[in-house]
Each structure stands twice: as structure tokens, then as C-alpha cells.
Design a protein around this motif. Sequence first.
Motif, PDB file in Angstrom:
ATOM      1  N   LEU A  69      20.498  22.156 -45.444  1.00  0.00           N
ATOM      2  CA  LEU A  69      20.892  21.342 -46.599  1.00  0.00           C
ATOM      3  C   LEU A  69      22.399  21.383 -46.812  1.00  0.00           C
ATOM      4  O   LEU A  69      23.047  20.344 -46.994  1.00  0.00           O
ATOM      5  N   TYR A  81      19.368  15.319 -49.643  1.00  0.00           N
ATOM      6  CA  TYR A  81      18.531  15.683 -50.797  1.00  0.00           C
ATOM      7  C   TYR A  81      17.325  14.754 -50.932  1.00  0.00           C
ATOM      8  O   TYR A  81      16.363  15.085 -51.633  1.00  0.00           O
ATOM      9  N   GLU A  84      14.204  16.416 -50.488  1.00  0.00           N
ATOM     10  CA  GLU A  84      13.801  17.336 -51.554  1.00  0.00           C
ATOM     11  C   GLU A  84      13.105  16.596 -52.696  1.00  0.00           C
ATOM     12  O   GLU A  84      12.037  16.995 -53.148  1.00  0.00           O
ATOM     13  N   LEU A 285      19.258  20.150 -55.693  1.00  0.00           N
ATOM     14  CA  LEU A 285      20.447  19.307 -55.548  1.00  0.00           C
ATOM     15  C   LEU A 285      21.693  20.060 -55.989  1.00  0.00           C
ATOM     16  O   LEU A 285      22.737  19.994 -55.329  1.00  0.00           O
ATOM     17  N   VAL A 289      22.419  21.818 -52.301  1.00  0.00           N
ATOM     18  CA  VAL A 289      23.031  20.680 -51.616  1.00  0.00           C
ATOM     19  C   VAL A 289      24.493  20.516 -52.009  1.00  0.00           C
ATOM     20  O   VAL A 289      25.389  20.497 -51.152  1.00  0.00           O
TER      21      VAL A 289
END
Length: 530
Positions: A69, A81, A84, A285, A289
Motif C-alpha cells: 500500500l 486504496y 481497501e 487510507l 496509504v
Amino acid sequence: MGDLTFTLSTIDLAVIGLYIVLMAVIAIAVAGRNQSAEDYFLAGRRSTWPIIGLSLFASNISGTTLVGLAGEAYSTGISVYNYEWLAAIILAFFAIFIMPFILRARVYTMPEYLERRYDRRMRYYFSILTLFLTIVVDTAATLFAGGLILQMIFPGIPVWTIIAGLALVAGAYTVLGGLSAVMITDAIQAVILIGGSILISIFAFNAAGGLDTVLNTVPQEKLGLIKSMDDPGVPWLGLITGAPLIGFYFWCTNQFMVQRVLSAKNEDHGRWGALFAGALKLPTLFIMVLPGTAAILLYPGLENGDLIYPTLMFDLLPAGVLGLVLAGFLAAIMSQIDSTLNSSSTIVTMDFIRTRHPEMTQKQMGQVGRVVTVVFLVLSVLWAPQIENFGSLFKYLQTILSYTVAPIVALFLVGGFWKRANSNGAIASLVAGTGCGIVLFVLIEILGIMDIHFLIMAFYLFVISAAALIIVSLMTPDTRQPEDVGTLIWTADELKADLARQEGRPFWQNHYVLTAALVAATLGLVFLFR
């Protein structure tokens, strides 16, 4: 692997050592409770929703995911993302439509479900495919990610030696404790993992001048989730076609994930656990990320994106905190390894050995499972060092899945909602999808003759597989009786009955209310970062 090397302080080593000891103690404590195969492989079917949700999250957010990521966010942007947030939507779909008939089937493995839905050939095919992917994708890639980090600390030790050491630690408590130990340690590891990720994100954003600075300074093309068709990471067509299919395979059919749900004490806990895992995916996120995005400002020009996560850890975190975050990273590695090993031993024992030797006792099946765990651990250790030759770790994972899982997704999606799908159609689907997948993988990924994004190719292969299943099923008679299939698929009558059961329940126990809230929160987040 790069020229960066780092060292650990005494306090960092102490924190990591304490974590390893804790995992060993838990495994030994739980081992004595495994009296049957159901105890060893499915934790006695008594798992509750918090444990299921945390275990699902920890098993998914492995070392490969943490490295992947951050690395992809650095190299191509936050579009990574998309995998995800899609997981949250897929888990919501799973909880409402797929999970009920899977739990009612009372199976040990997902291949076992395919045998009941179609025939034994489907069971063996999916078992072999699952074992292959477990070795070359799940376990081996996780070991490689761990070796990538630890070789930065111990540059004089060969990567295969580090990988073998990681395998030994994770394999030990998996062999001893079975799924009970795996899920309990997963829950602890999830908490450590989330805490460590929060810490590293705080330090990364502070070093880059704050989250606002990151969002306002990093090139905007790297800050959007919905990307153009020429995006190398997640083009918009791949986002709405191939990515959901890969996600469906991973969350709804993959043994090492679904095994946690199969261990639920009842349907409610299975559903709540899946929705809880979906909710835990949303903050990734900000804590997994965007730290990779911040690294664009901190370390411009780094050639290997897979080194971003370890560089953030070792360069920014003070002593003690580094040990805690590194323990979280090791927790992620151990969680993925223990999950894949336990699921592999379950498949071999239940789908191959028990079917040929039904006279085996529960204790004997548990012993076989332990031996199988060791064998698969050795195979994964042997393959893991080869992954370095494939470039991006995250792309390695997604590409392999894109070319291999389409027929299985077709069997579950079509066969789970259409009772006319039969075993003849299933065989046709496997032959067509697998054959085309092998040919196209060679042409596109090895020879480079065509240029088609792997996510879009996953959708093409799904269409081929589903079409073969439907056409051949319609052309051939179905020898199974309707009552043989009725309990193995989703029906509108079941939905009506379940809606009636939810009436009068508090909203926090109504899985339809919880599902709607999860989907709304997910879509809201996507809208903000579109």
C-alpha cells in the motif's frame, strides 16, 4: 534490495522479543483445548464477532499489504486504496447474500461447499488452486515482505535465512494451537498493527509538514481514487470490473479468510464479524496509504517503492516507538502466515485425506493437519526469495490473482444465485477460464504481445467462465434434485424470512442497518477523495 540499512536499540529489541514470547505462550495455552478436528480447524465453531472481525482484518493487512500500500501510494498514487474500500462493500455483500448458505452448509472448507453444489471434481480443482495460491501468493509473498524489512536491519544475513526464521516462529504456534491460537493471536496482532500504523502516520505527516501540506503539495494526479484508463495502477474500468471480482474471490471464497467466518458460533456473529472487518478497512487510507504519499515529499526519487514503508519506520520513529511499530509489522506478517498455513492444512486434511480415509479419528486428522502445515511452510520458504524478480510486490499479488480466480468466482456467483447451474457447466467453466487464463498470461505478462491491464483481463476471463457455465448448463440435463441444491443457494424467500427476523431488534444488532451504514460511510469517503 537497496543500500539502506538501519539498526535497532536495546529497547526496540526488547519490545519485539516480548511480542514473540507472548505469541508462544498463547499458542501453548490454547493447544490443550484442541480435542477434535473441529477444534483445531474451526476453533470449535464458537468464535464471536469481535474476534472474527479483528482476525479477518489482521489476516488481510499482512506485511505484503503494508509494504504494498505504501509503495504503490508512493509510486502511482492513492488509487491503490480502491482495493481497501471495495473490501468494505464486498464484505457487506458477503454478509447479506453469501454467508447464510455457506454457514448453513456446515462445511470445513470452501472446496467442500463446491462439491455439495456441483460435484467432487469441483472440490479437488478448487482445493489444488487454493493450495497453489497459498504457496506462491499468500504465504511466500508475506515472507518476502518480512525479509525485505529485516534484511535492512541485518544486511549481512541472506534473505532466505531471514525468511526461514520468520516461518519458524509463525509456524510453531500455528502447528501447536490451530485456528483457536491463530484467531486469538490475530486479534492481538490487529490491535498492535492498528496502533503501530497510527504512530507511523502521525510521524510521517508531521515530518512532511502536516496532512494538509501533503494533500496540497503532492501532485493532484496522485491524490485521486478514480483514475483514467491509462492509469498503471487502477484504471476506472478495472475498478468497476476486475477489482470487485478479485475482491470477491479474496473475501468470499478464499479459504484462509472465510475459515474465520466458518468458525462463527451462529449467523449473527458471522455477519457482525464480517461487517466489523469492513469498517476497519476504511481508516487504512489515513494510516497506511497516505503515509506513502507523504513519503513523496520526504524521499523524492527513491527507486524501489517497496522500501518506502521500512524507510518511514526506521528514519522517523524514535527508539521504543520503532520497536512497537516493528512489532506491529511482524504481527501482520505472522497473522498472514498463520492464517494461510492453517487454511492449507484444513484443505489437505478435509478435502483429500479424509475423503479417502473416512475412518480416521478426530485426533488423527488434527495430527495430519500439523504435518501438512510444516510441509507447506517449507515450500513457501523455498519460493519466497524468487518474488524479488517480479518487481512491485503489490502488482505481483494482484496480477497472479487476475489470471487464476475467474472460474472460481463464476462458480460461486452464478451457482450461488442460479439453481440451474450444473456440474457439466462447472467443468466447462473451469476448462475455458483456466485455459484462456494461462494462454493470456503468457501472451501479455511474459511475452508482452498485448497490452491489457490485468484488472480488465480479470473481467474478460470472468465473462468467458460465466458464459461457459451458463451455456453448457442450459444444454445439458441437471441430474441433481432441486432439494439437493435449494439450501446451497441464495433465494428471495430466505431474504424475506431474514428481514422478518430482524424486526424489533435494536439497530446495532440489525445487520441490514449495519450494512447500510457501512456502505454509506464507504461511498462518502470515496466521494471525498474521488
